[in-house]
Motif scaffolding. Structure first.
Motif, PDB file in Angstrom:
ATOM      1  N   LEU A 145      60.473  92.596  13.880  1.00 26.38           N
ATOM      2  CA  LEU A 145      61.884  92.303  13.752  1.00 26.38           C
ATOM      3  C   LEU A 145      62.375  92.485  12.787  1.00 26.38           C
ATOM      4  O   LEU A 145      63.548  93.940  12.840  1.00 26.38           O
ATOM      5  CB  LEU A 145      62.168  90.805  13.333  1.00 26.38           C
ATOM      6  CG  LEU A 145      61.810  90.031  15.027  1.00 26.38           C
ATOM      7  CD1 LEU A 145      61.683  88.184  14.862  1.00 26.38           C
ATOM      8  CD2 LEU A 145      62.886  89.990  15.576  1.00 26.38           C
ATOM      9  N   MET A 146      61.533  93.226  11.082  1.00 25.46           N
ATOM     10  CA  MET A 146      62.071  93.395  10.097  1.00 25.46           C
ATOM     11  C   MET A 146      62.274  95.145  10.027  1.00 25.46           C
ATOM     12  O   MET A 146      63.758  95.789   9.980  1.00 25.46           O
ATOM     13  CB  MET A 146      61.581  93.366   9.234  1.00 25.46           C
ATOM     14  CG  MET A 146      60.879  91.972   8.730  1.00 25.46           C
ATOM     15  SD  MET A 146      60.086  90.917   7.382  1.00 25.46           S
ATOM     16  CE  MET A 146      60.398  92.870   5.513  1.00 25.46           C
ATOM     17  N   PHE A 156      65.727  97.307  23.389  1.00 26.09           N
ATOM     18  CA  PHE A 156      64.813  98.565  23.627  1.00 26.09           C
ATOM     19  C   PHE A 156      63.551  97.988  22.368  1.00 26.09           C
ATOM     20  O   PHE A 156      62.522  98.133  23.164  1.00 26.09           O
ATOM     21  CB  PHE A 156      65.064  99.955  23.493  1.00 26.09           C
ATOM     22  CG  PHE A 156      64.099 100.966  24.180  1.00 26.09           C
ATOM     23  CD1 PHE A 156      63.456 100.381  24.841  1.00 26.09           C
ATOM     24  CD2 PHE A 156      64.211 102.245  24.044  1.00 26.09           C
ATOM     25  CE1 PHE A 156      62.165 101.683  24.441  1.00 26.09           C
ATOM     26  CE2 PHE A 156      63.773 103.337  23.493  1.00 26.09           C
ATOM     27  CZ  PHE A 156      62.166 103.201  24.167  1.00 26.09           C
ATOM     28  N   LEU A 157      63.558  98.637  21.428  1.00 21.12           N
ATOM     29  CA  LEU A 157      62.461  98.511  20.683  1.00 21.12           C
ATOM     30  C   LEU A 157      62.272  96.707  20.185  1.00 21.12           C
ATOM     31  O   LEU A 157      61.437  97.325  19.498  1.00 21.12           O
ATOM     32  CB  LEU A 157      63.675  98.950  18.788  1.00 21.12           C
ATOM     33  CG  LEU A 157      64.161 100.662  19.406  1.00 21.12           C
ATOM     34  CD1 LEU A 157      64.899 101.218  18.387  1.00 21.12           C
ATOM     35  CD2 LEU A 157      63.124 101.243  20.028  1.00 21.12           C
ATOM     36  N   ASN A 158      62.792  96.142  20.119  1.00 15.32           N
ATOM     37  CA  ASN A 158      62.065  94.705  20.109  1.00 15.32           C
ATOM     38  C   ASN A 158      61.171  94.421  21.062  1.00 15.32           C
ATOM     39  O   ASN A 158      60.674  92.804  21.464  1.00 15.32           O
ATOM     40  CB  ASN A 158      63.820  94.184  20.028  1.00 15.32           C
ATOM     41  CG  ASN A 158      64.251  93.212  18.388  1.00 15.32           C
ATOM     42  OD1 ASN A 158      63.634  93.203  17.359  1.00 15.32           O
ATOM     43  ND2 ASN A 158      65.733  93.650  18.432  1.00 15.32           N
ATOM     44  N   ASP A 203      54.315  97.364  19.669  1.00 15.41           N
ATOM     45  CA  ASP A 203      53.083  96.490  19.579  1.00 15.41           C
ATOM     46  C   ASP A 203      52.765  96.241  18.547  1.00 15.41           C
ATOM     47  O   ASP A 203      51.664  96.457  18.265  1.00 15.41           O
ATOM     48  CB  ASP A 203      52.837  97.328  20.042  1.00 15.41           C
ATOM     49  CG  ASP A 203      51.838  97.984  20.728  1.00 15.41           C
ATOM     50  OD1 ASP A 203      52.303  99.143  19.554  1.00 15.41           O
ATOM     51  OD2 ASP A 203      50.711  98.460  20.376  1.00 15.41           O
ATOM     52  N   ILE A 204      53.883  96.130  17.427  1.00 15.69           N
ATOM     53  CA  ILE A 204      52.788  94.997  16.561  1.00 15.69           C
ATOM     54  C   ILE A 204      53.385  93.681  15.713  1.00 15.69           C
ATOM     55  O   ILE A 204      53.955  93.287  17.374  1.00 15.69           O
ATOM     56  CB  ILE A 204      53.389  96.177  15.048  1.00 15.69           C
ATOM     57  CG1 ILE A 204      55.409  95.636  14.872  1.00 15.69           C
ATOM     58  CG2 ILE A 204      53.284  97.297  15.133  1.00 15.69           C
ATOM     59  CD1 ILE A 204      55.809  96.499  13.980  1.00 15.69           C
ATOM     60  N   PRO A 205      52.715  93.092  14.991  1.00  7.20           N
ATOM     61  CA  PRO A 205      52.952  91.616  14.811  1.00  7.20           C
ATOM     62  C   PRO A 205      54.917  91.328  14.435  1.00  7.20           C
ATOM     63  O   PRO A 205      56.005  91.881  13.830  1.00  7.20           O
ATOM     64  CB  PRO A 205      53.094  91.831  13.128  1.00  7.20           C
ATOM     65  CG  PRO A 205      51.618  92.729  13.140  1.00  7.20           C
ATOM     66  CD  PRO A 205      51.898  93.753  13.499  1.00  7.20           C
ATOM     67  N   ILE A 228      65.517  98.182   9.614  1.00  7.44           N
ATOM     68  CA  ILE A 228      65.831  99.848   9.044  1.00  7.44           C
ATOM     69  C   ILE A 228      65.818 100.979  10.367  1.00  7.44           C
ATOM     70  O   ILE A 228      66.782 101.253  10.588  1.00  7.44           O
ATOM     71  CB  ILE A 228      64.200  99.959   8.916  1.00  7.44           C
ATOM     72  CG1 ILE A 228      64.257  99.061   7.368  1.00  7.44           C
ATOM     73  CG2 ILE A 228      64.326 101.280   8.742  1.00  7.44           C
ATOM     74  CD1 ILE A 228      62.612  99.149   7.319  1.00  7.44           C
ATOM     75  N   ILE A 229      64.903 100.901  11.309  1.00  9.82           N
ATOM     76  CA  ILE A 229      65.104 101.263  12.588  1.00  9.82           C
ATOM     77  C   ILE A 229      66.700 101.540  13.352  1.00  9.82           C
ATOM     78  O   ILE A 229      67.679 102.891  13.362  1.00  9.82           O
ATOM     79  CB  ILE A 229      64.269 101.223  13.520  1.00  9.82           C
ATOM     80  CG1 ILE A 229      63.233 101.403  13.070  1.00  9.82           C
ATOM     81  CG2 ILE A 229      64.535 102.576  15.279  1.00  9.82           C
ATOM     82  CD1 ILE A 229      61.804 101.154  14.051  1.00  9.82           C
ATOM     83  N   VAL A 230      67.415 100.055  14.123  1.00 16.49           N
ATOM     84  CA  VAL A 230      68.832  99.925  14.876  1.00 16.49           C
ATOM     85  C   VAL A 230      70.114 100.969  13.316  1.00 16.49           C
ATOM     86  O   VAL A 230      70.866 101.124  13.963  1.00 16.49           O
ATOM     87  CB  VAL A 230      68.579  98.482  15.197  1.00 16.49           C
ATOM     88  CG1 VAL A 230      70.634  98.878  15.518  1.00 16.49           C
ATOM     89  CG2 VAL A 230      67.020  98.894  15.922  1.00 16.49           C
ATOM     90  N   PRO A 231      69.936 100.049  12.775  1.00 17.46           N
ATOM     91  CA  PRO A 231      71.114 100.213  11.687  1.00 17.46           C
ATOM     92  C   PRO A 231      71.585 101.760  11.341  1.00 17.46           C
ATOM     93  O   PRO A 231      72.257 102.273  10.728  1.00 17.46           O
ATOM     94  CB  PRO A 231      70.849  99.443  10.433  1.00 17.46           C
ATOM     95  CG  PRO A 231      69.975  98.365  10.923  1.00 17.46           C
ATOM     96  CD  PRO A 231      69.820  99.039  11.508  1.00 17.46           C
ATOM     97  N   PHE A 232      70.422 102.272  10.918  1.00 17.90           N
ATOM     98  CA  PHE A 232      69.967 103.803  10.617  1.00 17.90           C
ATOM     99  C   PHE A 232      70.580 104.664  12.355  1.00 17.90           C
ATOM    100  O   PHE A 232      70.776 106.005  12.404  1.00 17.90           O
ATOM    101  CB  PHE A 232      69.443 104.226   9.542  1.00 17.90           C
ATOM    102  CG  PHE A 232      69.360 103.337   8.406  1.00 17.90           C
ATOM    103  CD1 PHE A 232      69.917 104.464   7.548  1.00 17.90           C
ATOM    104  CD2 PHE A 232      67.878 102.597   7.987  1.00 17.90           C
ATOM    105  CE1 PHE A 232      70.243 103.550   6.323  1.00 17.90           C
ATOM    106  CE2 PHE A 232      68.355 102.270   6.613  1.00 17.90           C
ATOM    107  CZ  PHE A 232      69.474 102.727   5.692  1.00 17.90           C
ATOM    108  N   ARG A 233      70.173 104.666  12.786  1.00 20.97           N
ATOM    109  CA  ARG A 233      70.202 105.191  13.847  1.00 20.97           C
ATOM    110  C   ARG A 233      70.759 105.314  15.032  1.00 20.97           C
ATOM    111  O   ARG A 233      71.692 106.162  15.964  1.00 20.97           O
ATOM    112  CB  ARG A 233      68.828 104.769  14.628  1.00 20.97           C
ATOM    113  CG  ARG A 233      68.046 105.957  15.776  1.00 20.97           C
ATOM    114  CD  ARG A 233      66.740 105.577  16.069  1.00 20.97           C
ATOM    115  NE  ARG A 233      66.465 106.638  17.472  1.00 20.97           N
ATOM    116  CZ  ARG A 233      64.936 106.751  18.253  1.00 20.97           C
ATOM    117  NH1 ARG A 233      64.112 105.497  17.798  1.00 20.97           N
ATOM    118  NH2 ARG A 233      64.957 107.205  18.922  1.00 20.97           N
ATOM    119  N   ALA A 234      71.537 104.475  14.784  1.00 20.90           N
ATOM    120  CA  ALA A 234      72.728 103.347  15.787  1.00 20.90           C
ATOM    121  C   ALA A 234      73.969 104.916  15.673  1.00 20.90           C
ATOM    122  O   ALA A 234      73.975 105.212  16.825  1.00 20.90           O
ATOM    123  CB  ALA A 234      72.860 102.458  16.110  1.00 20.90           C
TER     124      ALA A 234
END
Length: 339
Positions: A48-49, A33-35, A41-43, A54-60
């Motif tokens: 990816l970073m 979803f977030l990729n 919509d950022i570079p 950051i987001i997925v490892p902490f949010r999952a």
């Protein structure tokens, strides 16, 4: 010349849900979803970073706990009600149509469903999302993936994208009917809470200037007809008119923000403010969500209830999403037939 009338395939698309509330399945869902570059919509390298480190490892792990609260005997409510709507739509349409359900993220997967549709050799395919208001991160993303898959087909049949339908009479009537079980005068205020978007998403709709340069809160024009903010306000005006609400009776707000540069006012802040002002009961509509999901059941029903109580309020009442309402199915049928 001999004419062959072939069947029409209908591809019904909703956003998606993890396959289960396990941390691994939630992580997989959030990653897909977030990729999506239409969602964040950022570079690419920065996305990816940000997402994967950051987001997925902490949010999952946190999200998995919430999904466990959401899960029912039927599994994910969003998938359950999407399947119900798909099955009921198929029953309403003639044998000339065959309905398929897919999710933009996870399963049933758009690519796999379209592979199945390709084998059917349809004369025509109608693509219909379950998002009444257009946004690049929802409808636009779904359309893009469908077109990416179609490019691989040697034989491409006639394709029709049904488009947005926030003002469809049956959609509005279904939402109004959902509210009929509640006595509006029992509530101190009414909220129309839509899923939030970054401000830059609506700004990109315009060739010139920003969304804030327009009067999107009060009118739909040729210029802003695909502005998510404008269509959310337009949806609200249509519902409010049917319910006989005055402007002072309700507030349009936006939930599920990730940072401060998202559409305002923020739903949680409005809930907090209303509690501090002395409101005891709030009624909350969620007209962007056609199937109940984490954002309606948990975010509004549980999290906002907690915020409201902490600030002096007593009860937040969620008006259920359309789910399998007959008028919602009627709306989908009409969109298919008109396409």
């Amino acid at each position: 010349m001999e004419s062959i009338k072939g069947k029409t395939g209908v591809l019904l698309i909703n956003l998606g849900t993890p396959d289960s509330p396990s941390v691994s399945d939630v992580r997989s869902y959030l990653s897909e979803f977030l990729n999506d570059p239409r969602v964040i919509d950022i570079p690419k390298l920065l996305r990816l970073m940000l997402v994967n480190l950051i987001i997925v490892p902490f949010r999952a792990p946190k999200s998995a706990k919430v999904y466990k609260e959401l899960w029912t005997d039927q599994g994910s409510p969003l998938l359950h009600y999407s399947k119900r709507a798909s099955d009921l739509l198929a029953e309403e349409l003639s044998d000339e149509y065959e309905v398929f359900l897919a999710m933009r993220y996870k399963n049933p997967n758009i690519r796999a469903v379209m592979e199945e549709m390709q084998k059917k050799n349809f004369q025509k395919i109608i693509v219909l999302t379950m998002f009444p208001q257009y946004a690049s991160a929802t409808t636009g993303s779904a359309y893009e993936l469908v077109m990416d898959e179609l490019k691989k087909w040697w034989v491409i049949p006639e394709i029709k994208f049904a488009g947005q339908y926030y003002d469809h009479p049956d959609l509005i009537a279904a939402i109004v009917d959902r509210a009929s079980k509640y006595t509006l005068t029992d509530y101190d205020h009414i909220l129309f809470s839509y899923h939030g978007l970054p401000e830059r998403h609506v700004d990109k709709v315009y060739d010139d200037g920003l969304c804030t340069d327009r009067d999107c809160e009060h009118e739909i024009t040729e210029e802003n007809k695909y502005c998510y903010k404008a269509t959310c306000y337009a949806t609200t005006r249509l519902i409010a008119k049917k319910l006989g609400l005055k402007d002072a009776d309700y507030t349009v707000c936006f939930q599920s923000r990730l940072d401060k540069k998202w559409l305002e006012p923020f739903s949680d802040k409005v809930v907090e403010q209303k509690g501090k002002e002395g409101a005891k009961k709030l009624l909350v509509f969620s007209p962007a969500f056609t199937a109940d999901c984490l954002e309606t059941i948990i975010e509004i029903g549980d999290e906002y209830q907690e915020i409201f109580e902490e600030n002096g309020g007593e009860k937040i009442q969620l008006v259920e999403s359309l789910n399998d309402h007959p008028l919602w199915i009627s709306c989908l049928k009409d969109l298919v037939l008109k396409a």
